[in-house]
Design an enzyme around this catalytic site. Structure first.
Site, short mmCIF file in Angstrom:
data_model
loop_
_atom_site.label_atom_id
_atom_site.label_comp_id
_atom_site.label_asym_id
_atom_site.label_seq_id
_atom_site.Cartn_x
_atom_site.Cartn_y
_atom_site.Cartn_z
N LYS A 181 0.82 -1.20 0.00
CA LYS A 181 0.00 0.00 0.00
C LYS A 181 0.87 1.27 0.00
O LYS A 181 2.07 1.21 0.19
CB LYS A 181 -0.94 -0.02 1.22
CG LYS A 181 -1.86 -1.25 1.25
CD LYS A 181 -2.70 -1.39 -0.01
CE LYS A 181 -3.92 -2.27 0.15
NZ LYS A 181 -3.66 -3.71 0.18
C1 PLP Z 1 -4.88 -4.77 0.75
C2 PLP Z 1 -6.34 -4.90 0.80
C3 PLP Z 1 -7.00 -5.51 1.87
C4 PLP Z 1 -6.28 -6.23 2.97
O1 PLP Z 1 -5.40 -5.46 3.69
P1 PLP Z 1 -4.52 -6.15 4.82
O2 PLP Z 1 -3.95 -4.97 5.56
O3 PLP Z 1 -3.47 -6.95 4.14
O4 PLP Z 1 -5.39 -6.96 5.67
C5 PLP Z 1 -8.38 -5.52 1.89
N1 PLP Z 1 -9.09 -4.97 0.91
C6 PLP Z 1 -8.50 -4.41 -0.16
C7 PLP Z 1 -9.35 -3.79 -1.22
C8 PLP Z 1 -7.10 -4.35 -0.26
O5 PLP Z 1 -6.54 -3.79 -1.32
#
Ligand code: PLP
Length: 376
Positions: A181
């Site tokens: 992210k």
């Molecule tokens: C990355 C992501 C998640 C999960 O995030 P984590 O922090 O790894 O649990 C959930 N939903 C979307 C749309 C994502 O891109």
């Protein structure tokens, strides 16, 4: 080799982690966690932010706070990450998938109301690529039917919809700080709470069902087990890593936006020739350049494009396999209405490298290779 993603790193991470270690405070809710929470509260305007161990866990907390239970239905897109559905399936609820819009890859807000039944408890819009869903329409439907809105804003920090930060519009919002992210702490996330009525319960759920948060604030002199709960708070060392990036959030955001704009400009002639499609950012939406994707004609062309880029040392990737076609999706969920765009558009989508350390020269090299592929 231009990799697809490099986790964000600004240079102060190790210093802050040592600071956390020297303060002999490495468990949850230390100094860096507090800084991150306040920063998010100030920047987004949310009433309360609680850092969590992941976005998945933040969504689980939201599911617990919404009292979603066995047999309840939760409306969401099928074109999303598994966590969006998992958080509710764990509570025994049924994910009801509706089709997406081809322009933003977000849930088609005009199809939501038709999927509402007596069992519907919540709507979970996913802001794909950090571009907002049509929240006015979604909030209106939720109000009319008395439903919770839980925003999967995993990709949406720093983005806005009509001036409001993503994650703050629904009852609850979930951010992700996974290494893929825009801002990261390795694994981590945050729960955003709009109504302060839910804060105390959320703190208890996050702290193993105890009122330890109140104890830490000196509001009570000993803490005890008051409800069910789990452990959803991250270590302060992880928060220290994140803090180094939140401190530079604007620089990171601006750099990503510049790369995104460059991709867009350099590939625009191909869209004008009808060779591929570029992402759409609807009016009223300010995005965060979480992702830059292009859409090929079909699956066959995309497969060839990914292979061609790989041959030229560029790691480009496709994205979600629609959840309703996955084994768990077939077992736990159902698709409401027709899958007009979910499968078709997901098969065309190709994500190009996008990360903080990516340079303008590398973007030019990548767009040059895409042009070569299309003989432009
Ligand atoms: C990355 C992501 C998640 C999960 O995030 P984590 O922090 O790894 O649990 C959930 N939903 C979307 C749309 C994502 O891109």
């Amino acid at each position: 080799m231009i990799v697809f993603n490099v986790p964000p790193y600004t240079g102060r991470e190790l210093q802050y982690i040592s600071q956390a270690v020297e303060q002999q405070k490495i468990c949850g809710d230390g100094e860096f966690t507090r800084r991150c929470n306040s920063w998010i509260e100030e920047r987004t305007g949310t009433k309360k932010c609680l850092l969590t161990t992941s976005c998945t866990h933040a969504t689980e907390l939201a599911a617990l706070l919404s009292k979603v239970g066995p047999g309840d239905e939760v409306i969401m897109p099928s074109y999303t990450f598994v966590s969006t559905a998992d958080a509710f399936v764990l509570r025994g609820a049924v994910p009801v998938f509706v089709d997406i819009r081809p322009d933003t890859m977000n849930i088609d807000e005009t199809l939501i109301e038709d999927a509402v039944t007596e069992r519907t408890k919540a709507i979970v819009p996913v802001h794909y690529a950090g571009v907002a869903c049509e929240m006015d329409v979604i909030m209106e439907i939720a109000r009319r039917h008395g439903l919770f809105v839980i925003e999967d804003a995993a990709q949406g920090i720093m983005s806005t919809y009509k001036g409001e930060a993503l994650g703050t519009i629904g009852d609850f919002g979930a951010f992700s700080f996974h290494e893929t992210k825009n801002y990261s702490m390795g694994e981590g996330g945050a729960l955003l709470i709009r109504d302060t009525r839910y804060v105390e319960e959320a703190e208890i759920l996050r702290e193993k069902g105890t009122n330890r948060s109140k104890f830490f604030r000196g509001q009570i002199d000993k803490y005890t087990w008051v409800n069910y709960g789990s452990s959803y708070l991250p270590s302060d060392m992880n928060a220290a890593y994140l803090w180094a990036q939140l401190e530079m959030a604007d620089a990171i955001n601006n750099h990503r936006l510049a790369l995104w704009d460059q991709y867009y400009e350099e590939l625009l002639p191909l869209q004008e020739k009808g060779l591929l499609e570029l992402p759409t950012v609807p009016e009223g939406c300010v995005h965060n350049a979480h992702m830059f994707y292009i859409k090929a004609k079909d699956l066959k062309e995309r497969t060839a494009l990914l292979a061609f880029l790989k041959e030229h040392d560029i790691l480009s990737v496709f994205h979600y396999i629609p959840l309703h076609t996955a084994p768990a999706g077939l077992k736990f969920g159902r698709f409401h209405g027709k899958d007009v765009y979910t499968t078709r558009e997901s098969e065309r989508l190709c994500r190009l490298p996008m990360f903080y350390k990516l340079t303008a020269e590398e973007v030019s090299y990548i767009t040059g290779k895409v042009k070569e592929f299309y003989h432009v």
